[in-house]
Write a protein that holds these residues in place. Structure first.
Motif, PDB file in Angstrom:
ATOM      1  N   PRO A 141       0.825  -1.219   0.000  1.00 25.69           N
ATOM      2  CA  PRO A 141       0.000   0.000   0.000  1.00 25.69           C
ATOM      3  C   PRO A 141       0.857   1.266   0.000  1.00 25.69           C
ATOM      4  N   VAL A 142       0.261   2.329  -0.540  1.00 24.72           N
ATOM      5  CA  VAL A 142       0.971   3.595  -0.610  1.00 24.72           C
ATOM      6  C   VAL A 142      -0.014   4.744  -0.401  1.00 24.72           C
ATOM      7  N   ILE A 143       0.467   5.784   0.240  1.00 26.42           N
ATOM      8  CA  ILE A 143      -0.310   6.999   0.462  1.00 26.42           C
ATOM      9  C   ILE A 143       0.449   8.153  -0.182  1.00 26.42           C
ATOM     10  N   THR A 144      -0.252   9.005  -0.901  1.00 23.28           N
ATOM     11  CA  THR A 144       0.381  10.190  -1.473  1.00 23.28           C
ATOM     12  C   THR A 144      -0.265  11.431  -0.874  1.00 23.28           C
ATOM     13  N   LEU A 164       1.353  10.224  10.650  1.00 23.39           N
ATOM     14  CA  LEU A 164       0.713   9.081  10.006  1.00 23.39           C
ATOM     15  C   LEU A 164       1.648   7.878   9.951  1.00 23.39           C
ATOM     16  N   SER A 165       2.911   8.117   9.646  1.00 18.35           N
ATOM     17  CA  SER A 165       3.863   7.008   9.535  1.00 18.35           C
ATOM     18  C   SER A 165       4.013   6.283  10.869  1.00 18.35           C
ATOM     19  N   LYS A 166       4.025   7.018  11.961  1.00 14.57           N
ATOM     20  CA  LYS A 166       4.164   6.402  13.282  1.00 14.57           C
ATOM     21  C   LYS A 166       2.934   5.579  13.641  1.00 14.57           C
ATOM     22  N   ILE A 167       1.760   6.126  13.360  1.00 11.14           N
ATOM     23  CA  ILE A 167       0.522   5.417  13.681  1.00 11.14           C
ATOM     24  C   ILE A 167       0.375   4.154  12.835  1.00 11.14           C
ATOM     25  N   LEU A 168       0.647   4.251  11.543  1.00 13.58           N
ATOM     26  CA  LEU A 168       0.493   3.091  10.663  1.00 13.58           C
ATOM     27  C   LEU A 168       1.517   2.008  10.975  1.00 13.58           C
ATOM     28  N   THR A 169       2.704   2.402  11.387  1.00 13.19           N
ATOM     29  CA  THR A 169       3.701   1.417  11.808  1.00 13.19           C
ATOM     30  C   THR A 169       3.181   0.662  13.027  1.00 13.19           C
ATOM     31  N   GLY A 170       2.544   1.369  13.945  1.00 13.25           N
ATOM     32  CA  GLY A 170       1.948   0.724  15.112  1.00 13.25           C
ATOM     33  C   GLY A 170       0.865  -0.250  14.734  1.00 13.25           C
ATOM     34  N   THR A 226       2.711  -8.979  11.150  1.00 11.37           N
ATOM     35  CA  THR A 226       3.841  -8.598  10.304  1.00 11.37           C
ATOM     36  C   THR A 226       4.395  -7.258  10.769  1.00 11.37           C
ATOM     37  N   ASP A 227       5.666  -7.259  11.145  1.00  6.55           N
ATOM     38  CA  ASP A 227       6.292  -6.024  11.600  1.00  6.55           C
ATOM     39  C   ASP A 227       6.768  -5.233  10.377  1.00  6.55           C
ATOM     40  N   VAL A 228       5.999  -4.232  10.009  1.00  5.68           N
ATOM     41  CA  VAL A 228       6.333  -3.425   8.840  1.00  5.68           C
ATOM     42  C   VAL A 228       6.391  -1.968   9.261  1.00  5.68           C
ATOM     43  N   GLU A 229       7.475  -1.314   8.884  1.00 11.42           N
ATOM     44  CA  GLU A 229       7.613   0.095   9.207  1.00 11.42           C
ATOM     45  C   GLU A 229       7.151   0.953   8.033  1.00 11.42           C
ATOM     46  N   TRP A 230       6.147   1.789   8.295  1.00  9.30           N
ATOM     47  CA  TRP A 230       5.747   2.789   7.314  1.00  9.30           C
ATOM     48  C   TRP A 230       6.715   3.962   7.418  1.00  9.30           C
ATOM     49  N   ARG A 231       7.084   4.526   6.302  1.00  5.06           N
ATOM     50  CA  ARG A 231       7.926   5.714   6.345  1.00  5.06           C
ATOM     51  C   ARG A 231       7.432   6.730   5.339  1.00  5.06           C
ATOM     52  N   TRP A 232       7.668   7.979   5.651  1.00  3.58           N
ATOM     53  CA  TRP A 232       7.303   9.023   4.699  1.00  3.58           C
ATOM     54  C   TRP A 232       8.568   9.497   3.999  1.00  3.58           C
ATOM     55  N   ILE A 233       8.429   9.775   2.728  1.00  3.64           N
ATOM     56  CA  ILE A 233       9.585  10.124   1.921  1.00  3.64           C
ATOM     57  C   ILE A 233       9.294  11.386   1.108  1.00  3.64           C
ATOM     58  N   SER A 234      10.316  12.186   0.956  1.00  3.52           N
ATOM     59  CA  SER A 234      10.231  13.397   0.150  1.00  3.52           C
ATOM     60  C   SER A 234      11.589  13.653  -0.489  1.00  3.52           C
ATOM     61  N   LYS A 235      12.521  14.182   0.291  1.00  2.00           N
ATOM     62  CA  LYS A 235      13.850  14.468  -0.259  1.00  2.00           C
ATOM     63  C   LYS A 235      14.592  13.191  -0.629  1.00  2.00           C
ATOM     64  N   ALA A 250       6.411   3.244  -4.523  1.00  2.00           N
ATOM     65  CA  ALA A 250       4.986   2.923  -4.407  1.00  2.00           C
ATOM     66  C   ALA A 250       4.755   1.415  -4.498  1.00  2.00           C
ATOM     67  N   ILE A 251       5.459   0.770  -5.389  1.00  2.37           N
ATOM     68  CA  ILE A 251       5.339  -0.686  -5.538  1.00  2.37           C
ATOM     69  C   ILE A 251       5.811  -1.394  -4.274  1.00  2.37           C
ATOM     70  N   ALA A 252       6.929  -0.932  -3.730  1.00  2.00           N
ATOM     71  CA  ALA A 252       7.482  -1.567  -2.531  1.00  2.00           C
ATOM     72  C   ALA A 252       6.483  -1.511  -1.382  1.00  2.00           C
ATOM     73  N   GLY A 253       5.697  -0.448  -1.329  1.00  2.18           N
ATOM     74  CA  GLY A 253       4.634  -0.356  -0.338  1.00  2.18           C
ATOM     75  C   GLY A 253       5.064   0.193   1.001  1.00  2.18           C
ATOM     76  N   HIS A 254       4.030   0.488   1.806  1.00  6.43           N
ATOM     77  CA  HIS A 254       4.218   1.048   3.148  1.00  6.43           C
ATOM     78  C   HIS A 254       5.013   2.347   3.095  1.00  6.43           C
ATOM     79  N   GLN A 255       4.675   3.170   2.099  1.00  7.53           N
ATOM     80  CA  GLN A 255       5.325   4.457   1.905  1.00  7.53           C
ATOM     81  C   GLN A 255       4.276   5.564   1.899  1.00  7.53           C
ATOM     82  N   ILE A 256       4.662   6.714   2.427  1.00  8.09           N
ATOM     83  CA  ILE A 256       3.858   7.930   2.331  1.00  8.09           C
ATOM     84  C   ILE A 256       4.678   8.909   1.496  1.00  8.09           C
TER      85      ILE A 256
END
Length: 235
Positions: free
Chosen positions: A26-29, A45-51, A60-69, A130-136
């Motif tokens: 999944p991916v969030i933009t 959002l990344s902290k809450i979704l990781t929880g 499944t322990d998956v870390e959501w992270r937000w990316i920009s730079k 986006a394909i890899a998933g768990h990204q904002i």
């Protein structure tokens, strides 16, 4: 331009399937008007979704992270190019004087061959994330470049112009007139870039959720996003 990016995406997706990653996302933009803090929303959002991933039925322990730079850094590495040149294609990535912003953009933006190569690489990097998933993914036409991914939520943050001008004045030394010019030009810059990627004007139908940032607290926006993600069974 966008067809090349989509072609590259298809190849990346094919490779992901061969490696055992069947479903993209999944991916969030998050797209935003100048003066709306997408980074604050993305961080919360990344902290809450990781929880939530830790508490899911799959355990499944998956870390959501937000990316920009990070997108620009990855593109710089792939192009073996000076990161500053990549950032120059995305003028708002640099802290620039107002006169440079207004002189760089008028009614259109003309990209040269090097710019086109940067844009295409950035687009491919975004699709890969986006394909890899768990990204904002914050900004950079993520709502367009992630289209076609089922587990995707595209968000837009907006606010009245006067509110955004006042906010820029609060966090900078700009006068009201200069802050207004700055907000308008940065908005135009972002719109022109996304139009260049999409080959058309972006409209409300490109987004799943649009928030008025001037009337909602960050926590309320995050809560609403999480609720929609649950209802759509993205999380």
């Amino acid at each position: 331009m966008v067809q090349n990016i989509l072609s590259n995406y298809s190849e990346v997706f094919r490779q992901q399937k061969l490696e055992g990653h069947i479903s993209p996302g999944p991916v969030i933009t998050i797209s935003r008007e100048c003066g709306c803090s997408a980074k604050r929303i993305a961080t919360k959002l990344s902290k809450i979704l990781t929880g939530y991933s830790y508490l899911s039925e799959t355990k499944t322990d998956v870390e959501w992270r937000w990316i920009s730079k990070e997108i620009l850094e990855e593109a710089s590495n792939e192009l073996e190019m000076d990161p500053n040149h990549v950032k120059n294609v995305f003028l708002s990535e640099r802290k620039v004087p107002l006169e440079e912003v207004t002189s760089a953009f008028s009614t259109e933006k003309v990209y040269d061959a090097d710019d086109q190569k940067v844009i295409e690489t950035v687009g491919t990097v975004i699709r890969s994330f986006a394909i890899a998933g768990h990204q904002i993914i914050v900004g950079r036409g993520g709502e367009i470049l992630s289209q076609g991914i089922t587990d995707r939520l595209a968000i837009r943050l907006e606010a009245p112009l006067d509110w955004r001008v006042n906010r820029i004045m609060q966090i900078s030394s700009l006068s009201h007139s200069d802050a207004r010019d700055y907000v308008i030009e940065i908005d135009r810059q972002r719109d022109l870039f996304v139009e260049h990627i999409a080959g058309r004007k972006v409209n409300n139908s490109d987004f799943d959720l649009i928030f008025n940032y001037s009337t909602m607290l960050d926590d309320h926006i995050v809560d609403a996003i999480v609720s929609v993600l649950k209802n759509r069974q993205i999380i």
